[in-house]
Design a protein around this motif. Structure first.
Motif, PDB file in Angstrom:
ATOM      1  N   ALA A 182     -26.282  10.910 -43.042  1.00  0.00           N
ATOM      2  CA  ALA A 182     -25.429  11.808 -42.272  1.00  0.00           C
ATOM      3  C   ALA A 182     -25.878  13.250 -42.458  1.00  0.00           C
ATOM      4  O   ALA A 182     -26.383  13.628 -43.515  1.00  0.00           O
ATOM      5  CB  ALA A 182     -23.978  11.651 -42.710  1.00  0.00           C
ATOM      6  N   SER A 183     -25.671  14.038 -41.409  1.00  0.00           N
ATOM      7  CA  SER A 183     -26.027  15.457 -41.489  1.00  0.00           C
ATOM      8  C   SER A 183     -25.235  16.261 -40.462  1.00  0.00           C
ATOM      9  O   SER A 183     -24.798  15.724 -39.445  1.00  0.00           O
ATOM     10  CB  SER A 183     -27.522  15.651 -41.240  1.00  0.00           C
ATOM     11  N   ILE A 184     -25.076  17.530 -40.751  1.00  0.00           N
ATOM     12  CA  ILE A 184     -24.413  18.459 -39.831  1.00  0.00           C
ATOM     13  C   ILE A 184     -25.464  19.038 -38.911  1.00  0.00           C
ATOM     14  O   ILE A 184     -26.522  19.480 -39.366  1.00  0.00           O
ATOM     15  CB  ILE A 184     -23.679  19.561 -40.612  1.00  0.00           C
ATOM     16  N   SER A 185     -25.177  19.033 -37.603  1.00  0.00           N
ATOM     17  CA  SER A 185     -26.144  19.505 -36.614  1.00  0.00           C
ATOM     18  C   SER A 185     -25.889  20.947 -36.189  1.00  0.00           C
ATOM     19  O   SER A 185     -26.785  21.767 -36.209  1.00  0.00           O
ATOM     20  CB  SER A 185     -26.096  18.625 -35.361  1.00  0.00           C
ATOM     21  N   ASN A 186     -24.658  21.214 -35.778  1.00  0.00           N
ATOM     22  CA  ASN A 186     -24.308  22.531 -35.241  1.00  0.00           C
ATOM     23  C   ASN A 186     -22.913  22.913 -35.690  1.00  0.00           C
ATOM     24  O   ASN A 186     -22.039  22.056 -35.783  1.00  0.00           O
ATOM     25  CB  ASN A 186     -24.308  22.514 -33.704  1.00  0.00           C
ATOM     26  N   VAL A 187     -22.715  24.200 -35.902  1.00  0.00           N
ATOM     27  CA  VAL A 187     -21.387  24.728 -36.204  1.00  0.00           C
ATOM     28  C   VAL A 187     -21.213  25.971 -35.348  1.00  0.00           C
ATOM     29  O   VAL A 187     -22.041  26.880 -35.382  1.00  0.00           O
ATOM     30  CB  VAL A 187     -21.245  25.080 -37.708  1.00  0.00           C
ATOM     31  N   HIS A 188     -20.145  25.984 -34.566  1.00  0.00           N
ATOM     32  CA  HIS A 188     -19.853  27.131 -33.687  1.00  0.00           C
ATOM     33  C   HIS A 188     -18.530  27.734 -34.137  1.00  0.00           C
ATOM     34  O   HIS A 188     -17.500  27.070 -34.098  1.00  0.00           O
ATOM     35  CB  HIS A 188     -19.770  26.691 -32.225  1.00  0.00           C
ATOM     36  N   LYS A 189     -18.597  28.995 -34.538  1.00  0.00           N
ATOM     37  CA  LYS A 189     -17.407  29.659 -35.063  1.00  0.00           C
ATOM     38  C   LYS A 189     -16.857  30.664 -34.069  1.00  0.00           C
ATOM     39  O   LYS A 189     -17.579  31.226 -33.253  1.00  0.00           O
ATOM     40  CB  LYS A 189     -17.733  30.367 -36.378  1.00  0.00           C
ATOM     41  N   GLY A 196     -27.428   8.044 -36.984  1.00  0.00           N
ATOM     42  CA  GLY A 196     -27.957   8.236 -35.642  1.00  0.00           C
ATOM     43  C   GLY A 196     -26.908   8.439 -34.563  1.00  0.00           C
ATOM     44  O   GLY A 196     -27.243   8.725 -33.418  1.00  0.00           O
ATOM     45  N   GLN A 197     -25.627   8.308 -34.892  1.00  0.00           N
ATOM     46  CA  GLN A 197     -24.530   8.489 -33.933  1.00  0.00           C
ATOM     47  C   GLN A 197     -23.986   9.902 -34.061  1.00  0.00           C
ATOM     48  O   GLN A 197     -23.535  10.301 -35.140  1.00  0.00           O
ATOM     49  CB  GLN A 197     -23.419   7.475 -34.200  1.00  0.00           C
ATOM     50  N   GLU A 198     -24.049  10.651 -32.976  1.00  0.00           N
ATOM     51  CA  GLU A 198     -23.527  12.018 -32.992  1.00  0.00           C
ATOM     52  C   GLU A 198     -22.019  12.002 -32.783  1.00  0.00           C
ATOM     53  O   GLU A 198     -21.487  11.200 -32.015  1.00  0.00           O
ATOM     54  CB  GLU A 198     -24.189  12.864 -31.908  1.00  0.00           C
ATOM     55  N   PHE A 199     -21.335  12.919 -33.470  1.00  0.00           N
ATOM     56  CA  PHE A 199     -19.901  13.152 -33.317  1.00  0.00           C
ATOM     57  C   PHE A 199     -19.707  14.645 -33.134  1.00  0.00           C
ATOM     58  O   PHE A 199     -20.480  15.444 -33.655  1.00  0.00           O
ATOM     59  CB  PHE A 199     -19.133  12.737 -34.581  1.00  0.00           C
ATOM     60  N   MET A 200     -18.660  15.013 -32.419  1.00  0.00           N
ATOM     61  CA  MET A 200     -18.283  16.417 -32.304  1.00  0.00           C
ATOM     62  C   MET A 200     -16.847  16.573 -32.782  1.00  0.00           C
ATOM     63  O   MET A 200     -16.042  15.644 -32.639  1.00  0.00           O
ATOM     64  CB  MET A 200     -18.414  16.895 -30.858  1.00  0.00           C
ATOM     65  N   VAL A 201     -16.546  17.722 -33.355  1.00  0.00           N
ATOM     66  CA  VAL A 201     -15.194  18.022 -33.809  1.00  0.00           C
ATOM     67  C   VAL A 201     -14.736  19.340 -33.199  1.00  0.00           C
ATOM     68  O   VAL A 201     -15.545  20.205 -32.863  1.00  0.00           O
ATOM     69  CB  VAL A 201     -15.105  18.086 -35.353  1.00  0.00           C
ATOM     70  N   LEU A 202     -13.426  19.461 -33.064  1.00  0.00           N
ATOM     71  CA  LEU A 202     -12.793  20.651 -32.499  1.00  0.00           C
ATOM     72  C   LEU A 202     -11.576  20.987 -33.340  1.00  0.00           C
ATOM     73  O   LEU A 202     -10.808  20.089 -33.704  1.00  0.00           O
ATOM     74  CB  LEU A 202     -12.342  20.367 -31.063  1.00  0.00           C
ATOM     75  N   ASN A 203     -11.396  22.256 -33.655  1.00  0.00           N
ATOM     76  CA  ASN A 203     -10.141  22.729 -34.234  1.00  0.00           C
ATOM     77  C   ASN A 203      -9.221  23.050 -33.067  1.00  0.00           C
ATOM     78  O   ASN A 203      -9.227  24.159 -32.549  1.00  0.00           O
ATOM     79  CB  ASN A 203     -10.374  23.965 -35.105  1.00  0.00           C
ATOM     80  N   GLY A 204      -8.454  22.074 -32.652  1.00  0.00           N
ATOM     81  CA  GLY A 204      -7.624  22.229 -31.465  1.00  0.00           C
ATOM     82  C   GLY A 204      -6.173  22.529 -31.737  1.00  0.00           C
ATOM     83  O   GLY A 204      -5.416  22.771 -30.812  1.00  0.00           O
ATOM     84  N   THR A 245     -20.632  10.918 -26.557  1.00  0.00           N
ATOM     85  CA  THR A 245     -20.424  11.372 -27.928  1.00  0.00           C
ATOM     86  C   THR A 245     -18.932  11.382 -28.238  1.00  0.00           C
ATOM     87  O   THR A 245     -18.160  12.021 -27.507  1.00  0.00           O
ATOM     88  CB  THR A 245     -20.991  12.792 -28.117  1.00  0.00           C
ATOM     89  N   PRO A 246     -18.491  10.702 -29.301  1.00  0.00           N
ATOM     90  CA  PRO A 246     -17.087  10.819 -29.692  1.00  0.00           C
ATOM     91  C   PRO A 246     -16.747  12.275 -30.017  1.00  0.00           C
ATOM     92  O   PRO A 246     -17.505  12.958 -30.706  1.00  0.00           O
ATOM     93  CB  PRO A 246     -16.994   9.948 -30.952  1.00  0.00           C
ATOM     94  N   PHE A 247     -15.636  12.741 -29.501  1.00  0.00           N
ATOM     95  CA  PHE A 247     -15.186  14.117 -29.658  1.00  0.00           C
ATOM     96  C   PHE A 247     -13.812  14.060 -30.321  1.00  0.00           C
ATOM     97  O   PHE A 247     -12.871  13.528 -29.740  1.00  0.00           O
ATOM     98  CB  PHE A 247     -15.105  14.791 -28.281  1.00  0.00           C
ATOM     99  N   LEU A 248     -13.709  14.578 -31.533  1.00  0.00           N
ATOM    100  CA  LEU A 248     -12.512  14.418 -32.351  1.00  0.00           C
ATOM    101  C   LEU A 248     -11.731  15.717 -32.462  1.00  0.00           C
ATOM    102  O   LEU A 248     -12.264  16.741 -32.880  1.00  0.00           O
ATOM    103  CB  LEU A 248     -12.911  13.922 -33.747  1.00  0.00           C
TER     104      LEU A 248
END
Length: 150
Positions: free
Chosen positions: A28-35, A49-57, A5-8
């Protein structure tokens, strides 16, 4: 579950970026949000169909052209649509179908027919198509085909 999974990594605007990408792409759709508190720490979304993950780094790392997302477009209308959306509000056009969006992420917006002009059986036509492509920012299906055809 996809294996890779691409992790941005974003500088505190991961939620804005995720919402932007989900608004640009039709499937496109949002799957999970972790606060953590009231701020998004990580989240995941899916495009075609391609999952992506994002991080506030934070500001430690920035995107560059060494990694880009290649979008295989069905036709000129899709190229035009994605080019307009992804370069809006501070995105930057580059050449040969490359651009950076307003978050600095690089994309290649490419019509499906490009392969048949660059790698087609007519080697001289392929060279003409390559020369034409090298002069373009956003790729133009009609101009590429005309160059290939001679």
């Amino acid at each position: 579950m996809q294996k890779i999974t691409p992790f941005l990594w974003f500088d505190n605007n991961a939620e804005e970026a995720m919402n932007f990408y989900v608004s640009v792409f039709k499937d496109a759709s949002i799957s999970n949000v972790h606060k953590m508190g009231d701020k998004v720490l990580t989240a995941s979304f899916t495009i075609n169909g391609q999952e992506f993950m994002v991080l506030n780094g934070g500001p430690l790392f920035k995107f560059n052209e060494s990694v880009s997302f290649f979008v295989n477009c069905a036709n000129q209308a899709e190229v035009d649509y994605l080019w307009e959306k992804l370069t809006a509000d501070g995105g930057q056009e580059s050449q040969c179908g490359w651009l950076k969006d307003k978050f600095g992420l690089s994309w290649q917006i490419v019509p499906q027919m490009l392969g048949s002009t660059l790698w087609g059986p007519d080697k001289e036509g392929s060279q003409r198509a390559m020369q034409a492509m090298m002069q373009m920012g956003k790729l133009d299906v009609a101009r590429l085909q005309a160059a290939y055809n001679g």
